[in-house]
Write a protein that holds these residues in place. Structure first.
Motif, PDB file in Angstrom:
ATOM      1  N   GLY A  89      31.305  41.355  25.972  1.00  0.00           N
ATOM      2  CA  GLY A  89      30.989  42.780  25.992  1.00  0.00           C
ATOM      3  C   GLY A  89      30.965  43.409  27.369  1.00  0.00           C
ATOM      4  N   ILE A  90      31.109  42.605  28.429  1.00  0.00           N
ATOM      5  CA  ILE A  90      31.120  43.144  29.793  1.00  0.00           C
ATOM      6  C   ILE A  90      32.561  43.443  30.197  1.00  0.00           C
ATOM      7  CG2 ILE A  90      30.545  42.721  32.209  1.00  0.00           C
ATOM      8  CD1 ILE A  90      28.339  40.873  31.324  1.00  0.00           C
ATOM      9  N   HIS A  91      32.778  44.587  30.779  1.00  0.00           N
ATOM     10  CA  HIS A  91      34.116  45.009  31.178  1.00  0.00           C
ATOM     11  C   HIS A  91      34.688  44.060  32.237  1.00  0.00           C
ATOM     12  CE1 HIS A  91      37.107  47.435  33.422  1.00  0.00           C
ATOM     13  NE2 HIS A  91      37.369  47.951  32.229  1.00  0.00           N
ATOM     14  N   GLN A  92      35.951  43.686  32.043  1.00  0.00           N
ATOM     15  CA  GLN A  92      36.676  42.909  33.046  1.00  0.00           C
ATOM     16  C   GLN A  92      37.992  43.606  33.361  1.00  0.00           C
ATOM     17  OE1 GLN A  92      36.981  38.554  32.890  1.00  0.00           O
ATOM     18  NE2 GLN A  92      35.571  38.538  31.136  1.00  0.00           N
ATOM     19  N   VAL A 128      21.873  37.371  37.464  1.00  0.00           N
ATOM     20  CA  VAL A 128      22.489  38.513  38.148  1.00  0.00           C
ATOM     21  C   VAL A 128      23.421  39.255  37.194  1.00  0.00           C
ATOM     22  CG1 VAL A 128      24.077  39.183  40.000  1.00  0.00           C
ATOM     23  CG2 VAL A 128      22.294  37.483  40.441  1.00  0.00           C
ATOM     24  N   ILE A 129      24.197  38.490  36.430  1.00  0.00           N
ATOM     25  CA  ILE A 129      25.123  39.118  35.484  1.00  0.00           C
ATOM     26  C   ILE A 129      24.373  39.837  34.372  1.00  0.00           C
ATOM     27  CG2 ILE A 129      26.852  38.632  33.702  1.00  0.00           C
ATOM     28  CD1 ILE A 129      27.966  36.450  35.535  1.00  0.00           C
ATOM     29  N   SER A 130      23.407  39.169  33.770  1.00  0.00           N
ATOM     30  CA  SER A 130      22.708  39.785  32.628  1.00  0.00           C
ATOM     31  C   SER A 130      21.833  40.963  33.042  1.00  0.00           C
ATOM     32  CB  SER A 130      21.866  38.718  31.913  1.00  0.00           C
ATOM     33  OG  SER A 130      20.887  38.178  32.794  1.00  0.00           O
ATOM     34  N   LYS A 131      21.224  40.880  34.222  1.00  0.00           N
ATOM     35  CA  LYS A 131      20.288  41.929  34.642  1.00  0.00           C
ATOM     36  C   LYS A 131      20.967  43.093  35.349  1.00  0.00           C
ATOM     37  CE  LYS A 131      16.001  42.637  37.256  1.00  0.00           C
ATOM     38  NZ  LYS A 131      14.924  41.985  38.049  1.00  0.00           N
ATOM     39  N   TRP A 132      22.009  42.802  36.128  1.00  0.00           N
ATOM     40  CA  TRP A 132      22.595  43.844  36.971  1.00  0.00           C
ATOM     41  C   TRP A 132      24.017  44.234  36.569  1.00  0.00           C
ATOM     42  CZ3 TRP A 132      19.016  46.106  39.767  1.00  0.00           C
ATOM     43  CH2 TRP A 132      17.888  45.372  40.139  1.00  0.00           C
ATOM     44  N   LEU A 138      26.023  46.807  38.858  1.00  0.00           N
ATOM     45  CA  LEU A 138      26.732  45.952  39.815  1.00  0.00           C
ATOM     46  C   LEU A 138      28.052  45.492  39.223  1.00  0.00           C
ATOM     47  CD1 LEU A 138      26.684  44.091  42.432  1.00  0.00           C
ATOM     48  CD2 LEU A 138      25.687  42.328  40.942  1.00  0.00           C
ATOM     49  N   LYS A 139      29.069  45.417  40.070  1.00  0.00           N
ATOM     50  CA  LYS A 139      30.314  44.770  39.685  1.00  0.00           C
ATOM     51  C   LYS A 139      30.603  43.664  40.701  1.00  0.00           C
ATOM     52  CE  LYS A 139      33.326  48.256  41.895  1.00  0.00           C
ATOM     53  NZ  LYS A 139      34.466  49.162  41.661  1.00  0.00           N
ATOM     54  N   ILE A 140      31.161  42.562  40.200  1.00  0.00           N
ATOM     55  CA  ILE A 140      31.419  41.398  41.045  1.00  0.00           C
ATOM     56  C   ILE A 140      32.917  41.101  41.042  1.00  0.00           C
ATOM     57  CG2 ILE A 140      30.878  38.984  41.512  1.00  0.00           C
ATOM     58  CD1 ILE A 140      28.378  39.272  39.809  1.00  0.00           C
ATOM     59  N   GLU A 263      18.142  30.608  42.630  1.00  0.00           N
ATOM     60  CA  GLU A 263      17.140  31.561  42.145  1.00  0.00           C
ATOM     61  C   GLU A 263      17.678  32.985  42.301  1.00  0.00           C
ATOM     62  OE1 GLU A 263      14.405  30.750  40.626  1.00  0.00           O
ATOM     63  OE2 GLU A 263      14.727  28.601  40.940  1.00  0.00           O
ATOM     64  N   PRO A 264      17.569  33.817  41.278  1.00  0.00           N
ATOM     65  CA  PRO A 264      18.134  35.172  41.346  1.00  0.00           C
ATOM     66  C   PRO A 264      17.293  36.158  42.160  1.00  0.00           C
ATOM     67  CG  PRO A 264      17.055  34.831  39.241  1.00  0.00           C
ATOM     68  CD  PRO A 264      16.999  33.504  39.958  1.00  0.00           C
TER      69      PRO A 264
END
Length: 277
Positions: A89-92, A128-132, A138-140, A263-264
């Motif tokens: 469900g996260i845009h790539q 980091v992915i689930s929260k931000w 955030l995009k990585i 640790e996040p």
């Protein structure tokens, strides 16, 4: 009773006593021998048990004689489920994970065979992915930097394979799966990351068109992207992985060294500060 009969009777009683004594002695010797045998059997049983335990320990330590690091079908299914749950469900877009309008950008330079990158992938990154990332803040962008892979051609091959999956907006599924199933260093050194291994990673990416992926791997643009990544890492002064650039989207990103990769918390603190500015 005549004297002769008395002597014969005494002799018979004496013989019976001798016979009984002989039988008792034989029985005692047999009992002693049996006890010795039982003791020996017990000792042998103990030794055998120790040997069995030692064999079990060795088998466990060596993966039962199988190739350590090569996941079973059950383990592969578990990884597929875990990666899909994290990224679903996260845009790539290509090698970028997250909303194009995310206010903060993070560039992550990694080597797919880097064990420290794996620690980050399994440690701080999921939160980091689930929260931000999932919340659109955030995009990585994943970028490559050869540090752990010994052979340049192997590095290029596995990285181009990841970017080829990005042509179908599934690069992060490939990357995450690779890190989850990363081979031990001794197997990587022995040429463990073969074409068959790379194919195996691709086959675990849900929805990946393998025919298109295979064709895209020959796209020279992807090889050029690996070269561009190396130059960007050099410009930033990076010599190890994982390395990071972070900042507000659209502005010049700055080198970032978190105090922990497992640790996040440090990432969250930095992101909160950037979102307040």
């Amino acid at each position: 009773m005549t004297p002769v009969e008395s002597d014969e009777e005494d002799l018979t009683r004496k013989q019976r006593r001798e016979q009984a004594r002989t039988q008792r002695k034989a029985m005692e010797e047999a009992a002693a021998a049996s006890a010795v045998r039982r003791t020996r059997l017990t000792q042998l049983g103990i030794v055998a048990s120790v040997v069995v335990v030692a064999i079990i320990v060795v088998l466990i330590a060596t993966g039962g004689g199988s190739k350590k690091g090569i996941p079973t079908k059950h383990e592969q299914n578990s990884v597929v489920h875990e990666v899909s749950a994290l990224l679903g469900g996260i845009h790539q877009s290509g090698n970028v994970l997250g909303s194009p309008t995310a206010p903060v950008s993070l560039q992550y330079f990694g080597d797919l065979e880097c064990p420290i990158c794996q620690k980050f992938t399994l440690g701080a990154l999921p939160t980091v992915i689930s929260k931000w990332v999932r919340t659109g803040k955030l995009k990585i962008e994943y970028r490559s930097l050869e540090t752990a892979t010994r052979e340049p051609e192997v590095f290029k091959s596995q990285q181009v394979a990841a970017y080829a999956a990005g042509k179908q907006n599934l690069a992060w599924h490939f990357i995450e799966t690779f890190y989850h199933e990363q081979l031990p260093e001794e197997q990587e050194d022995a040429g463990g990351v073969t074409e068959s291994y790379i194919q195996g990673i691709a086959q675990q990416v849900p929805g990946l068109d393998l025919t298109q992926w295979t064709n895209d791997r020959s796209d020279p643009e992807l090889t050029n992207e690996v070269t561009t990544d190396a130059q960007a890492a050099n410009d930033a002064g990076f010599t190890g992985t994982p390395s990071f650039l972070i900042g507000k989207t659209g502005s010049k990103l700055q080198p970032y060294t978190p105090s922990s990769l497992t640790e996040p918390g440090p990432f969250s603190e930095t992101l909160e500060k950037l979102l307040k500015t």
